[in-house]
Enzyme design. Structure first.
Site, PDB file in Angstrom:
ATOM      1  N   ASP A 179      77.623  76.734  63.719  1.00  0.00           N
ATOM      2  CA  ASP A 179      76.449  76.429  64.282  1.00  0.00           C
ATOM      3  C   ASP A 179      75.629  77.694  64.409  1.00  0.00           C
ATOM      4  O   ASP A 179      76.163  79.137  64.649  1.00  0.00           O
ATOM      5  CB  ASP A 179      76.758  75.966  65.750  1.00  0.00           C
ATOM      6  CG  ASP A 179      75.461  75.866  66.621  1.00  0.00           C
ATOM      7  OD1 ASP A 179      74.790  74.962  66.335  1.00  0.00           O
ATOM      8  OD2 ASP A 179      75.359  76.666  67.495  1.00  0.00           O
ATOM      9  N   GLU A 266      74.079  73.472  59.877  1.00  0.00           N
ATOM     10  CA  GLU A 266      72.987  72.768  60.160  1.00  0.00           C
ATOM     11  C   GLU A 266      71.654  73.018  59.336  1.00  0.00           C
ATOM     12  O   GLU A 266      71.450  74.245  59.198  1.00  0.00           O
ATOM     13  CB  GLU A 266      72.910  72.725  61.496  1.00  0.00           C
ATOM     14  CG  GLU A 266      72.516  73.852  62.344  1.00  0.00           C
ATOM     15  CD  GLU A 266      72.341  74.057  63.876  1.00  0.00           C
ATOM     16  OE1 GLU A 266      72.072  73.270  64.143  1.00  0.00           O
ATOM     17  OE2 GLU A 266      72.871  75.081  64.389  1.00  0.00           O
ATOM     18  N   CYS A 318      79.622  65.080  72.363  1.00  0.00           N
ATOM     19  CA  CYS A 318      81.049  65.612  72.908  1.00  0.00           C
ATOM     20  C   CYS A 318      82.144  65.514  71.572  1.00  0.00           C
ATOM     21  O   CYS A 318      82.099  64.187  71.078  1.00  0.00           O
ATOM     22  CB  CYS A 318      81.451  64.885  74.143  1.00  0.00           C
ATOM     23  SG  CYS A 318      83.102  65.189  74.430  1.00  0.00           S
ATOM     24  N   CYS A 321      84.900  62.593  72.816  1.00  0.00           N
ATOM     25  CA  CYS A 321      84.768  61.206  72.879  1.00  0.00           C
ATOM     26  C   CYS A 321      83.582  60.477  72.056  1.00  0.00           C
ATOM     27  O   CYS A 321      83.331  59.493  72.229  1.00  0.00           O
ATOM     28  CB  CYS A 321      84.820  60.774  74.429  1.00  0.00           C
ATOM     29  SG  CYS A 321      83.322  61.442  75.443  1.00  0.00           S
ATOM     30  N   CYS A 337      80.981  66.991  79.784  1.00  0.00           N
ATOM     31  CA  CYS A 337      80.777  65.361  79.318  1.00  0.00           C
ATOM     32  C   CYS A 337      81.026  64.631  80.461  1.00  0.00           C
ATOM     33  O   CYS A 337      81.923  64.508  81.231  1.00  0.00           O
ATOM     34  CB  CYS A 337      81.903  65.375  78.412  1.00  0.00           C
ATOM     35  SG  CYS A 337      81.744  63.532  77.731  1.00  0.00           S
ATOM     36  N   ASP A 347      77.454  76.107  71.591  1.00  0.00           N
ATOM     37  CA  ASP A 347      77.468  76.454  70.412  1.00  0.00           C
ATOM     38  C   ASP A 347      78.888  76.209  69.814  1.00  0.00           C
ATOM     39  O   ASP A 347      78.959  75.505  68.731  1.00  0.00           O
ATOM     40  CB  ASP A 347      77.196  77.997  70.243  1.00  0.00           C
ATOM     41  CG  ASP A 347      75.806  78.428  70.668  1.00  0.00           C
ATOM     42  OD1 ASP A 347      74.960  77.575  70.741  1.00  0.00           O
ATOM     43  OD2 ASP A 347      75.811  79.562  71.096  1.00  0.00           O
TER      44      ASP A 347
END
Length: 373
Positions: A179, A266, A318, A321, A337, A347
């Site tokens: 990231d 990314e 998340c 989940c 979350c 990050d």
């Protein structure tokens, strides 16, 4: 396979004068035919091709008013026209902006497409002779071209493009998700642990020195020799900032490539981020430069770079989940979350999601290794 090596060269006074003439001739030829092509397009609706410009250049050099063009190496002038033709092609195919005119006050460069060789640890250039160079490694392959450049601080460099034997490698290592950010330049998750690397912040480091040099420049009289000297002092600070940033990113990318087989990063819109109030920090971080370094180094080592779509919500998802937190804002560096109650570092969670993204996509047959290796 082609590879390049950039080295520092140290031409003597006579060679500097000869290179200056070559720089000027190449710059003139490019600007002359760019202007002529524009004028012809306005008159006839069709510009000049490379063949048209090359034929016209032969006749131009025969005219007494332009006989000084013969002092430059003919192949460098032809290469200048080829580069201009490529610039036109890239523009019409919507890959680049319209070609611009070159200035003698900017960085100067020219390319020798042939006739160059390595003499021990020096470089032999056509019509220039043997130029002292600091070549750091042995060049075994055939030299395809040599690009000579002069910076605004009067330093000379040679970029040597040469062939090397294809050596396909089977690289072993981890699959890591990365990231990119401003507080932490990279947050790396390798399937087991997470660590962060802070940005170099080179602009901030040399801001005081740069401010003083620019203040002194503003007091110099325009056109004076003292102003020209001060301009070079300011340019040296900018060069120091750029070199420090590049050195830091080279070392960081080398470390990441040595440790990993696949790196998932990314795909940021750096141009868009550079139009925000964070522009100075974004450009100083060098996101695009880091990704480019990772890409070519991984290819050389037999690895692979995977770019996650910029609209993939890696920060808001998340990693436990897969719940998407649409209420997360840019100011929140940590969040919990609402579905599973897991507390996340912003990050670190994004790096984990990039890593899991790579596990859910087909990366390649020979790259099918587990992130837990």
């Amino acid at each position: 396979m082609l590879t390049a090596l950039k080295v520092r060269i140290y031409p003597n006074k006579e060679q500097q004068i000869a290179l200056a003439k070559n720089f000027g001739c190449c710059r003139f030829v490019r600007n002359y035919y760019l202007n002529k092509s524009n004028a012809q397009y306005q008159e006839t609706g069709k510009g000049m091709s490379y063949c048209d410009m090359a034929k016209d250049l032969t006749q131009l050099k025969k005219q007494p008013a332009y006989s000084w063009l013969k002092e430059a190496t003919a192949t460098t002038l032809q290469q200048s026209l080829m580069d201009l033709g490529t610039a036109f092609t890239n523009f019409f195919e919507v890959r680049a902006k319209f070609p611009n005119f070159k200035s003698k006050h900017d960085k100067q460069s020219l390319r020798y497409p042939e006739g160059c060789s390595i003499q021990k640890k020096d470089i032999k250039l056509p019509k220039i002779g043997i130029v002292k160079a600091a070549i750091s490694k042995k060049i075994d392959g055939k030299i395809k071209s040599v690009t000579i450049s002069k910076t605004s601080t009067d330093k000379y460099y040679a970029s040597i493009l040469f062939e090397v034997a294809d050596d396909p490698k089977e690289k072993d290592g981890k699959i890591s998700g990365i990231d990119l950010g401003l507080n932490s330049l990279v947050t790396v998750f390798d399937g087991e642990a997470t660590y962060k690397v802070d940005p170099a912040r080179t602009t901030k480091k040399y801001a005081k020195r740069l401010r003083r040099r620019q203040q002194a420049l503003s007091r110099k009289k325009k056109g004076s020799s003292n102003r020209r000297k001060q301009i070079k002092r300011v340019a040296r600070v900018h060069e120091k900032i750029a070199n420090t940033r590049q050195d830091f990113l080279h070392k960081l990318s080398r470390k990441l490539v040595d440790e990993n087989q696949v790196i998932v990063v990314e795909d940021l819109c750096v141009k868009g981020m550079a139009r925000t109030n964070m522009a100075k920090s974004v450009l100083d971080a060098g996101f695009g430069m880091l990704v480019n370094f990772l890409d070519y180094k991984l290819k050389r080592e037999g690895g692979k770079l995977v770019e996650v779509d910029r609209f993939f919500p890696s920060t808001k998802l998340c990693n436990c989940c897969k719940h998407k937190n649409d209420l997360l804002t840019l100011k929140e560096l940590e969040w919990t979350c609402p579905k599973c109650g897991t507390h996340h570092d912003r990050d670190e969670n994004a790096a984990r999601k990039c890593d899991s993204f790579s596990q859910n996509r087909e990366i390649g047959g020979r790259l099918a290794v587990s992130s837990n290796q």
